[in-house]
Design an enzyme around this catalytic site. Sequence first.
Site, PDB file in Angstrom:
ATOM      1  N   HIS A  27       6.790 -11.774  -1.492  1.00 45.70           N
ATOM      2  CA  HIS A  27       6.389 -11.823  -2.894  1.00 45.70           C
ATOM      3  C   HIS A  27       6.732 -10.532  -3.622  1.00 45.70           C
ATOM      4  O   HIS A  27       7.294 -10.537  -4.720  1.00 45.70           O
ATOM      5  CB  HIS A  27       4.887 -12.067  -3.025  1.00 45.70           C
ATOM      6  CG  HIS A  27       4.346 -11.698  -4.375  1.00 45.70           C
ATOM      7  ND1 HIS A  27       3.893 -10.422  -4.671  1.00 45.70           N
ATOM      8  CD2 HIS A  27       4.243 -12.393  -5.527  1.00 45.70           C
ATOM      9  CE1 HIS A  27       3.525 -10.365  -5.934  1.00 45.70           C
ATOM     10  NE2 HIS A  27       3.720 -11.544  -6.476  1.00 45.70           N
TER      11      HIS A  27
ATOM     12  N   ASP B 164      -9.006 -14.025   5.711  1.00 44.70           N
ATOM     13  CA  ASP B 164      -8.796 -13.052   4.645  1.00 44.70           C
ATOM     14  C   ASP B 164      -8.901 -11.621   5.174  1.00 44.70           C
ATOM     15  O   ASP B 164      -9.837 -11.279   5.905  1.00 44.70           O
ATOM     16  CB  ASP B 164      -9.853 -13.278   3.554  1.00 44.70           C
ATOM     17  CG  ASP B 164      -9.743 -12.294   2.418  1.00 44.70           C
ATOM     18  OD1 ASP B 164      -8.745 -12.349   1.682  1.00 44.70           O
ATOM     19  OD2 ASP B 164     -10.652 -11.445   2.279  1.00 44.70           O
TER      20      ASP B 164
ATOM     21  N   ASP C 186      -4.231 -13.885  -5.660  1.00 45.81           N
ATOM     22  CA  ASP C 186      -4.270 -12.425  -5.774  1.00 45.81           C
ATOM     23  C   ASP C 186      -3.224 -11.912  -6.741  1.00 45.81           C
ATOM     24  O   ASP C 186      -3.508 -11.099  -7.625  1.00 45.81           O
ATOM     25  CB  ASP C 186      -4.005 -11.794  -4.402  1.00 45.81           C
ATOM     26  CG  ASP C 186      -5.285 -11.494  -3.645  1.00 45.81           C
ATOM     27  OD1 ASP C 186      -6.325 -11.296  -4.291  1.00 45.81           O
ATOM     28  OD2 ASP C 186      -5.241 -11.459  -2.408  1.00 45.81           O
ATOM     29  N   GLN C 187      -1.990 -12.367  -6.568  1.00 45.46           N
ATOM     30  CA  GLN C 187      -0.872 -11.777  -7.299  1.00 45.46           C
ATOM     31  C   GLN C 187      -0.886 -12.143  -8.779  1.00 45.46           C
ATOM     32  O   GLN C 187      -0.287 -11.438  -9.590  1.00 45.46           O
ATOM     33  CB  GLN C 187       0.453 -12.195  -6.659  1.00 45.46           C
ATOM     34  CG  GLN C 187       0.519 -11.979  -5.159  1.00 45.46           C
ATOM     35  CD  GLN C 187       0.362 -10.529  -4.732  1.00 45.46           C
ATOM     36  OE1 GLN C 187       0.357  -9.631  -5.557  1.00 45.46           O
ATOM     37  NE2 GLN C 187       0.234 -10.296  -3.433  1.00 45.46           N
TER      38      GLN C 187
ATOM     39  N   GLY D 203      -4.138 -13.290 -10.346  1.00 42.12           N
ATOM     40  CA  GLY D 203      -5.468 -12.937 -10.819  1.00 42.12           C
ATOM     41  C   GLY D 203      -5.776 -11.457 -10.797  1.00 42.12           C
ATOM     42  O   GLY D 203      -6.659 -10.996 -11.527  1.00 42.12           O
TER      43      GLY D 203
ATOM     44  N   GLU E  97      -4.197 -12.888   6.926  1.00 45.24           N
ATOM     45  CA  GLU E  97      -3.787 -11.937   5.893  1.00 45.24           C
ATOM     46  C   GLU E  97      -4.030 -10.557   6.487  1.00 45.24           C
ATOM     47  O   GLU E  97      -5.165 -10.228   6.856  1.00 45.24           O
ATOM     48  CB  GLU E  97      -4.590 -12.088   4.607  1.00 45.24           C
ATOM     49  CG  GLU E  97      -4.128 -11.092   3.544  1.00 45.24           C
ATOM     50  CD  GLU E  97      -5.084 -10.939   2.377  1.00 45.24           C
ATOM     51  OE1 GLU E  97      -4.622 -10.566   1.289  1.00 45.24           O
ATOM     52  OE2 GLU E  97      -6.296 -11.163   2.546  1.00 45.24           O
TER      53      GLU E  97
END
Length: 566
Positions: free
Chosen positions: A305, A250, A374-375, A377, A282
Amino acid sequence: MRWGAEIVAAGRTRFALWAPDRATVALVIDGREPLPMLAHADGWFTVEADAPAGTRYLFRVAGADDVPDPASRAQSGGVHGWSVVVDPTSFRWRTDWRGRAWSEHVIQEIHVGALGGFRGVIAHLPAIADLGITAIELMPVAAFGGTRGWGYDGVLPYAPAEAYGSPDELRALVDAAHGLGLSVVLDVVYNHFGPDGNYLGSYASGFFRADIATPWGGAVAVDRPAVARYFVDNALMWLKDYRIDGLRFDAVHAIGDAGFLDEMARAIREECGDRSVHLVLENEHNDADRLGDGRYDAQWNDDFHNVLHVLLTGETSGYYGDFADRPVERLARCLGEGFIYQGEASPNGGGAVRGTPSGHLPPTAFVAFLQNHDQIGNRALGERLTVLADPARLRAATALLLLSPQIPLIFMGDEGGSETPFLFFTDFHDELADAVREGRRREFAKFEAFASEDARATIPDPNAPTTFEASRPQPGPAATAWRELYRRLLAARRTEIVPRLAGARPLGAEVVGAEAVLARWAMNDGRVLTLLFNLGNEAVAAPVADAPFFAVGEIGGAASLAAWLT
């Protein structure tokens, strides 16, 4: 020195703690008198004691504060409670598994708590494998404060969260996945600790950098040998003691030490031998230098994304502003070269330059997704694309995701067309709960929809149990149709793309319509894979000599995807 409790003989355990800020440390075993630990150079303390698996213990630092082991392998009573001695060799594995090739991976990201803990995930595995998914990625499982949370606020990275189940129940999950042909990837957080239950700073302030700030406090001091060892050994523990197949690291941009990353990758490659172990980053910096040479297999490709979210929803606020201008051209670059930002200034980032050239990398160096934790929440109301985008356009984008040579990742519930939100949830209390709740609402005050105090009050309280319960994925009203689409797409990927994928290289992509892109890749058998993706209202010419091996919508028509090999 190695952190934590290690069984060295029958009933005997060696305990070690790095506490350079304290002159004395004692081992406190439940029901016994404290046992002084031997001080070594560089702040280490050790002791051996009669302590079989299951023994509960704490460390008493400076004769006063009792703290859990920061390398605890299990906890009893949460992150503020007792640490527990664990024997990693006692589990009886049923499956002899050597792993999957990276090119075979189709990943589903899973939140363990939302599916009912380790046992709950096991119950879902047969349906996941039957659909054609080949790997699951678990959001962080390391112990965190409370019983509900995303896992990115963990404070005991070696201990599976007690609310999810025991260490052996996690091993049983991995064993069951392997028995079904599923790889298991684990998300790990080495860039910061959570705010509830992190005692390291009270006796090892040197674990953190006072001169480098991050959104979570001082950066972890991975340039110090004891700190680097803490994280490298943690990675090796998941891969060896739990037989995890891969790790997703992460936010490595927040670690800010490429040398540490490379050393960690080297140690993992050496220790894991001939197993198929996969390492994924990431990294907001879009650093192509970390990819393509065997150190790391891939990076999450946020650019994929972000540009598709703009095309599917029309949203351009926040970081989507970096993709609002010429989104179709940007999508073509993403398909043809991997990253969109390869050294260009980022408008949303105040003009800062981001990224390095990536067109030389294989498509498998990128993990693509339409949604992830992430995208979804990090939206105020946690909405999925099923409630934000036109269904036909979303089906075409799903086909692009699953038939692209980049490694596809889907979020739990996507395959069933779930319309259930995935919200930000925590389990903090008192002042910390208030700070998180109000901070969450202030974060969205800059958005027009939440400019007023009344509008911000509609944002769910992260600490409310109902916020967590609302985030459990439920099938959508068109679940059967979505599952059938996923099944057909994944079957096509398995038979037509995966055997040709290792060694594939991009041949470029071009804009062929108002919202249409044509992309090509040279596959490893000499054939060329072509994808024609169109979200526009107008049909585009489709240079198809023969019928494509897969199509969603009318070939070349609006909201369509066609794929073929020549």
